[in-house]
Design a protein around this motif. Structure first.
Motif, PDB file in Angstrom:
ATOM      1  N   UNK A  79       1.189  -0.769  -0.143  1.00  0.00           N
ATOM      2  CA  UNK A  79      -0.173  -0.202   0.353  1.00  0.00           C
ATOM      3  C   UNK A  79       0.707   1.168   0.049  1.00  0.00           C
ATOM      4  N   UNK A  80       1.962   1.264   0.603  1.00  0.00           N
ATOM      5  CA  UNK A  80       2.925   2.909   1.183  1.00  0.00           C
ATOM      6  C   UNK A  80       3.569   2.699  -0.588  1.00  0.00           C
ATOM      7  N   UNK A  81       3.881   1.683  -0.801  1.00  0.00           N
ATOM      8  CA  UNK A  81       5.103   1.378  -2.180  1.00  0.00           C
ATOM      9  C   UNK A  81       4.050   1.729  -3.370  1.00  0.00           C
ATOM     10  N   UNK A  82       2.277   1.430  -3.678  1.00  0.00           N
ATOM     11  CA  UNK A  82       1.127   2.091  -4.506  1.00  0.00           C
ATOM     12  C   UNK A  82       0.875   3.834  -3.977  1.00  0.00           C
ATOM     13  N   UNK A  83       0.878   4.038  -2.901  1.00  0.00           N
ATOM     14  CA  UNK A  83       0.473   5.546  -3.063  1.00  0.00           C
ATOM     15  C   UNK A  83       1.321   6.229  -2.721  1.00  0.00           C
ATOM     16  N   UNK A  84       2.445   6.124  -3.035  1.00  0.00           N
ATOM     17  CA  UNK A  84       4.342   6.662  -3.513  1.00  0.00           C
ATOM     18  C   UNK A  84       3.962   7.064  -4.363  1.00  0.00           C
ATOM     19  N   UNK A  85       3.332   6.469  -5.871  1.00  0.00           N
ATOM     20  CA  UNK A  85       3.480   6.604  -7.228  1.00  0.00           C
ATOM     21  C   UNK A  85       1.252   7.330  -7.423  1.00  0.00           C
ATOM     22  N   UNK A  86       0.651   7.446  -6.728  1.00  0.00           N
ATOM     23  CA  UNK A  86      -0.686   6.914  -6.796  1.00  0.00           C
ATOM     24  C   UNK A  86      -0.843   8.829  -6.692  1.00  0.00           C
ATOM     25  N   UNK A  87      -0.026   9.324  -4.998  1.00  0.00           N
ATOM     26  CA  UNK A  87      -0.445   9.717  -4.672  1.00  0.00           C
ATOM     27  C   UNK A  87       0.343  11.284  -5.016  1.00  0.00           C
ATOM     28  N   UNK A  88       1.578  11.067  -5.533  1.00  0.00           N
ATOM     29  CA  UNK A  88       2.124  11.604  -5.743  1.00  0.00           C
ATOM     30  C   UNK A  88       1.974  12.125  -7.517  1.00  0.00           C
ATOM     31  N   UNK A  89       1.250  11.583  -7.947  1.00  0.00           N
ATOM     32  CA  UNK A  89       0.483  12.427  -8.991  1.00  0.00           C
ATOM     33  C   UNK A  89      -1.118  13.189  -8.861  1.00  0.00           C
ATOM     34  N   UNK A  90      -1.475  12.241  -8.061  1.00  0.00           N
ATOM     35  CA  UNK A  90      -3.027  14.193  -7.672  1.00  0.00           C
ATOM     36  C   UNK A  90      -2.181  14.746  -6.705  1.00  0.00           C
ATOM     37  N   UNK A  91      -0.711  14.853  -6.545  1.00  0.00           N
ATOM     38  CA  UNK A  91      -0.499  16.308  -5.405  1.00  0.00           C
ATOM     39  C   UNK A  91      -0.230  17.154  -7.113  1.00  0.00           C
ATOM     40  N   UNK A  92       0.530  16.063  -7.998  1.00  0.00           N
ATOM     41  CA  UNK A  92       0.779  16.636  -8.658  1.00  0.00           C
ATOM     42  C   UNK A  92      -0.128  17.646 -10.057  1.00  0.00           C
ATOM     43  N   UNK A  93      -1.268  17.204  -9.900  1.00  0.00           N
ATOM     44  CA  UNK A  93      -2.151  17.523 -10.977  1.00  0.00           C
ATOM     45  C   UNK A  93      -3.195  18.830 -10.005  1.00  0.00           C
ATOM     46  N   UNK A  94      -3.311  18.281  -8.796  1.00  0.00           N
ATOM     47  CA  UNK A  94      -3.761  20.118  -8.243  1.00  0.00           C
ATOM     48  C   UNK A  94      -3.354  19.335  -6.378  1.00  0.00           C
ATOM     49  N   UNK A  95      -3.375  20.866  -5.594  1.00  0.00           N
ATOM     50  CA  UNK A  95      -3.038  20.611  -4.566  1.00  0.00           C
ATOM     51  C   UNK A  95      -5.236  20.097  -3.628  1.00  0.00           C
ATOM     52  N   UNK A  96      -4.433  19.508  -2.474  1.00  0.00           N
ATOM     53  CA  UNK A  96      -5.470  19.960  -1.935  1.00  0.00           C
ATOM     54  C   UNK A  96      -5.269  18.425  -1.304  1.00  0.00           C
ATOM     55  N   UNK A  97      -6.124  17.739   0.153  1.00  0.00           N
ATOM     56  CA  UNK A  97      -5.705  17.314   1.191  1.00  0.00           C
ATOM     57  C   UNK A  97      -6.387  14.987   0.404  1.00  0.00           C
ATOM     58  N   UNK A  98      -5.690  15.129  -0.427  1.00  0.00           N
ATOM     59  CA  UNK A  98      -5.391  13.795  -0.646  1.00  0.00           C
ATOM     60  C   UNK A  98      -4.862  12.738  -0.500  1.00  0.00           C
ATOM     61  N   UNK A  99      -5.389  11.268  -0.131  1.00  0.00           N
ATOM     62  CA  UNK A  99      -5.096  10.306   0.557  1.00  0.00           C
ATOM     63  C   UNK A  99      -5.710   9.711  -0.008  1.00  0.00           C
ATOM     64  N   UNK A 100      -5.329   8.061   0.611  1.00  0.00           N
ATOM     65  CA  UNK A 100      -5.555   6.230   1.055  1.00  0.00           C
ATOM     66  C   UNK A 100      -6.987   6.538   1.518  1.00  0.00           C
ATOM     67  N   UNK A 101      -7.610   5.029   1.479  1.00  0.00           N
ATOM     68  CA  UNK A 101      -7.684   4.640   2.737  1.00  0.00           C
ATOM     69  C   UNK A 101      -8.346   2.749   2.580  1.00  0.00           C
ATOM     70  N   UNK A 102      -8.725   1.574   3.190  1.00  0.00           N
ATOM     71  CA  UNK A 102      -8.828   0.533   3.804  1.00  0.00           C
ATOM     72  C   UNK A 102     -10.202   0.586   4.233  1.00  0.00           C
TER      73      UNK A 102
END
Length: 456
Positions: free
Chosen positions: A104-127
């Motif tokens: 999960x941590x490795x996946x977030x490192x890629x996807x959340x970085x892409x989200x913040x690159x698109x626009x700034x907001x409080x992005x995150x993940x959940x299980x």
């Protein structure tokens, strides 16, 4: 009290999320939540939209791994960027592991970085666990921080805490464990008079960690027979009612628990102060205040408990006599039927009330009505009725957080009692027709609550 950060998910969204993430094949599944934010200072994300990732579109789905196409992330970015919504990526843990894995941590490192690159907001993940329990985290500068609480307000109010395991069960009602959880929750009380003062008193004694009281009025002699903790000195000096509540609260709870807001709930500052809370108890006698509470409950995903009392009269042998002694408690959850749907107020009634308050000449010839309909009574002796109704309202909140009824809570959307007839009736949520709720989870969108008068 430091208020816990939270993700609030309406019960309908939570049910749809759980059904999608656990289709019965034992493999992980994924979805995306688009979230607005409450306008207060507390970090409180509000799940507004659910985007399921179709199971068949995923490249890989196993009991402990999932890979899904990036176009769904792009879709979430397109939908969320215009409104500045936060993106929360959710996937299931069918095995019940209530923590984020190394994968999960490795996946977030890629996807959340892409989200913040698109626009700034409080992005995150959940299980999500098979039980429906959720743990969520948000990212800032590449660092993940757990949200303290995920709360699901519905017929029951589900609370999932990050510092507890996946087998989370609500504490037993009326125990010290209940008090301990109450200390982490906050309540907005609108009104600090006849029903508001005993409501505030009970919430404080039950250990709620933050109670925000909104009331613009001051103490008068006519109040002394029904507002708790008021004194002759308060009436002589016209002490604001919320300051009376503050003095009482500090005498047994200390400082910082009760927050007095000496304003009308029709003011922006009062709405902002209340938006940081988890629940609303509406203890007012005006329809306009109930209207604002209704909008706040929808926009900020806050369950509402609205209470009211009335003593109708009738004419008998040229005398005015009591026809009934009544109390009503309505429980409203986000996405369910609103107070408007239930007929607690109507546009026509709001207009009539506005005229009465702002154009008194229109109503000059009419009888001034308070608790006792049809009689002019400046100091009605109604504290026993007020306290009966207030206790029912507070117990309604406890019943939702710590279910103790023999029957399901869905049957108690409204409780109505008659002291004269010694009867109590209940109305189920399904009996009320739900209308379109355009304010649901709109959060801090300006103007607040869609009302120009509350704009920045």
């Amino acid at each position: 009290m430091t208020q816990p950060s939270a993700l609030v998910i309406p019960a309908g969204v939570h049910a749809g999320l759980k059904a999608h993430l656990f289709p019965g094949d034992g493999c992980e599944a994924a979805a995306i939540l688009l979230c607005s934010r409450s306008p207060g200072v507390r970090k409180r994300l509000l799940a507004q939209r659910l985007i399921p990732v179709p199971h068949g579109d995923c490249a890989t789905r196993t009991p402990d791994y999932i890979s899904w196409p990036g176009r769904y992330l792009e879709d979430a970015i397109d939908r969320g960027e215009d409104e500045g919504l936060s993106v929360v990526l959710v996937h299931s843990h069918p095995g019940g592991f209530f923590a984020f894995s190394h994968v999960d941590n490795e996946s977030d490192a890629v996807t959340v970085r892409a989200l913040h690159a698109a626009y700034e907001a409080d992005h995150g993940s959940a299980i999500m666990m098979p039980s429906g329990a959720i743990r969520a985290r948000m990212y800032r500068d590449g660092i993940a921080t757990d949200l303290d609480l995920v709360i699901v307000p519905g017929d029951d109010i589900l609370t999932y805490w990050a510092d507890r395991d996946e087998n989370q069960r609500a504490p037993v009602a009326f125990t010290s464990e209940m008090t301990a959880q109450n200390s982490r929750l906050s309540v907005l009380v609108i009104g600090a008079s006849g029903t508001g003062s005993p409501t505030i008193e009970q919430l404080l004694r039950l250990g709620f960690g933050r109670v925000v009281g909104v009331e613009y009025d001051f103490t008068e002699f006519k109040n002394l027979n029904r507002i708790l903790n008021t004194t002759i000195a308060d009436a002589k000096t016209e002490v604001p009612k919320v300051q009376v509540m503050l003095r009482a609260a500090e005498s047994h709870r200390g400082q910082g628990v009760f927050v007095p807001v000496e304003r009308s709930i029709l003011d922006r500052e009062a709405v902002l102060a209340g938006a940081d809370c988890d629940f609303i108890l509406c203890c007012v006698d005006t329809l306009e205040a109930r209207y604002i509470a209704d909008l706040m409950g929808s926009a900020f995903l806050m369950p509402i408990i609205d209470l009211g009392v009335v003593i109708p009269t009738r004419q008998a042998s040229a005398k005015t006599v009591i026809a009934d002694v009544c109390g009503r408690v309505d429980y409203v959850y986000p996405g369910g039927s609103t107070l408007a749907d239930r007929g607690v107020y109507t546009p026509e009634a709001l207009e009539a009330e506005y005229l009465k308050l702002n154009a008194p000449d229109v109503h000059r010839e009419k009888v001034k009505e308070g608790y006792i309909k049809g009689m002019v009574e400046e100091a009605p002796s109604v504290i026993s009725l007020n306290m009966r109704t207030s206790a029912a309202a507070v117990n309604e909140l406890l019943a939702r957080l710590y279910p103790f009824r023999h029957e399901h809570n869905s049957g108690y959307a409204r409780t109505f009692f008659s002291l004269a007839a010694a009867e109590e009736d209940h109305t189920a949520e399904g009996k009320f027709k739900r209308g379109d709720d355009v304010e649901l989870a709109t959060g801090d969108r300006e103007p607040l609550l869609g009302l120009p008068a509350l704009g920045a």
